[in-house]
Design a protein around this motif. Sequence first.
Motif, PDB file in Angstrom:
ATOM      1  N   PHE A 244      16.460  49.583  52.847  1.00  0.00           N
ATOM      2  CA  PHE A 244      16.627  48.132  52.824  1.00  0.00           C
ATOM      3  C   PHE A 244      15.849  47.524  51.657  1.00  0.00           C
ATOM      4  O   PHE A 244      16.328  46.616  50.963  1.00  0.00           O
ATOM      5  CB  PHE A 244      16.146  47.546  54.157  1.00  0.00           C
ATOM      6  CG  PHE A 244      16.458  46.082  54.343  1.00  0.00           C
ATOM      7  CD1 PHE A 244      17.560  45.492  53.748  1.00  0.00           C
ATOM      8  CD2 PHE A 244      15.648  45.290  55.151  1.00  0.00           C
ATOM      9  CE1 PHE A 244      17.846  44.152  53.936  1.00  0.00           C
ATOM     10  CE2 PHE A 244      15.927  43.955  55.346  1.00  0.00           C
ATOM     11  CZ  PHE A 244      17.029  43.379  54.739  1.00  0.00           C
TER      12      PHE A 244
ATOM     13  N   LEU B 280      26.127  41.148  54.347  1.00  0.00           N
ATOM     14  CA  LEU B 280      24.820  41.776  54.139  1.00  0.00           C
ATOM     15  C   LEU B 280      23.784  40.757  53.670  1.00  0.00           C
ATOM     16  O   LEU B 280      22.620  40.804  54.089  1.00  0.00           O
ATOM     17  CB  LEU B 280      24.941  42.901  53.112  1.00  0.00           C
ATOM     18  CG  LEU B 280      25.670  44.171  53.561  1.00  0.00           C
ATOM     19  CD1 LEU B 280      25.800  45.156  52.406  1.00  0.00           C
ATOM     20  CD2 LEU B 280      24.939  44.831  54.730  1.00  0.00           C
ATOM     21  N   SER B 281      24.184  39.835  52.823  1.00  0.00           N
ATOM     22  CA  SER B 281      23.244  38.825  52.328  1.00  0.00           C
ATOM     23  C   SER B 281      22.809  37.892  53.445  1.00  0.00           C
ATOM     24  O   SER B 281      21.625  37.543  53.546  1.00  0.00           O
ATOM     25  CB  SER B 281      23.881  38.026  51.189  1.00  0.00           C
ATOM     26  OG  SER B 281      24.158  38.858  50.086  1.00  0.00           O
TER      27      SER B 281
ATOM     28  N   THR C 241      20.450  39.719  55.582  1.00  0.00           N
ATOM     29  CA  THR C 241      19.159  39.836  54.894  1.00  0.00           C
ATOM     30  C   THR C 241      18.325  38.578  55.092  1.00  0.00           C
ATOM     31  O   THR C 241      17.117  38.647  55.358  1.00  0.00           O
ATOM     32  CB  THR C 241      19.381  40.097  53.395  1.00  0.00           C
ATOM     33  OG1 THR C 241      20.088  41.329  53.235  1.00  0.00           O
ATOM     34  CG2 THR C 241      18.062  40.169  52.647  1.00  0.00           C
TER      35      THR C 241
END
Length: 443
Positions: free
Chosen positions: A81, A405-406, A409
């Motif tokens: 990650f 994914l962003s 995150t």
Amino acid sequence: MEKRESPELKDLLALARDEDAIDVFTEKPDHDFHYKTLSWQFVSLLMIAEIVSNGMLSLPSALAVVGIVPALVLIIFLGIFGLFTAKLLIDFKLNHPNVHNMGDAGMIMGGPFLRELLSAGTIIFAICGTGSQLLSGQQALSSLSNNGLCSMYFLLIFAGATLVLSLPRTLDRLGWLGLLSVALISLAGVLAMIAAGANPIPNRNLSAAVSTNFYQAFLAITNPVFAYAGHFMFFILISEMRKPQDAMKAAWCLQGFATVFYTLFAVVIYVYIGDTVASPALFSLPPKWAKAAWGIALPNFLIAGGLYSHTAAKLVFVRFFRHSRHIYTHTFLGWTVWVVLCLVAVGLAFILAIAVPIFSYLIGISAALFASWYTYGLAGFFWLYDTVHFEGKKGLYKRPVMLILSILTVISGAFICIAGTYVSIKLIIVAYATHIVGRPFSC
């Protein structure tokens, strides 16, 4: 008669108007200071020296709390990650060469308020990081001398040495020290593993997984989470690279080394010491072995502390003098401000470490509040901003996987921030309730 501008001049004016396209540092032969000198190899060494420092010493205790399987999954996942978020940070830096630190990134995305918030967070976290290294240095010196001197004096000695290392104006002066730092912290870790294997704890308890409550579990999780917390320095390091385009090579080296080394160190120490392993782990070794490991690791704490304080000073220095002659030439004002900034950074870290009994807990709070965003959450915002900035909102839907994914995150950064702050505050409450908080200015 109307004055006409040449096409070349128009291009230069357009470039000057586009602030994002102006590199934070320029290179001219007559400059006294040349900043863009680092290779990606030396950047990777400085990254490792900064991140793989005293963070690894707390990892075996995480295995003792949640078990070997969950902890290892977490350490490896966070390494991957961290590589992903490093890629997003590096892409943002390459898209905006004027970005020197998190505050500059905040200015681009959210204006003056976000710039001041992220700049202040960087400075606070860097000073707390310096203080953490000072405490590790004090522990090492106390162990080596059998507590032969008051801890305040050890802290003062170590702070003075840290100040000296923070004073070089350009990071290339610290590059070879980064190589020494990585070699020594690796050797200290290997020596600690050999010591644990040569002196296993009889009838030790080992657990594949441990059932525990949220507070205890996340308390253990914070060790591997923040063991990777060094991304806040990436922009400053990349700004002094000869070829910023090679920054991802440095990130691969950092995350690959850290993940493998963290995994080996945590497993070996835990397997031979068991669930009684201390934090820092070196306190679980026999005295002679512990002294040897502390002695070898000592320069790493010193170099890492110098990097942290250098970062705090460099952010403010560039903010004051960006694109001025004080950045590039030997001027009385430039050197005076630089030395004062380094002195203030190390001095504040020393005062906090010696005068605030709960400073070690405050380090955890600063990591929860800032490192959670700098290492994880902000990277998602960087990708979202740049995609919209360069391609419009339609660009988000062209890359649904990256969009998801962003967003995840950003959510992960928020979760680590909130949960980490909760755990750190509860730790302070428990420490006061159990009367384990010391007194300021005491040995």
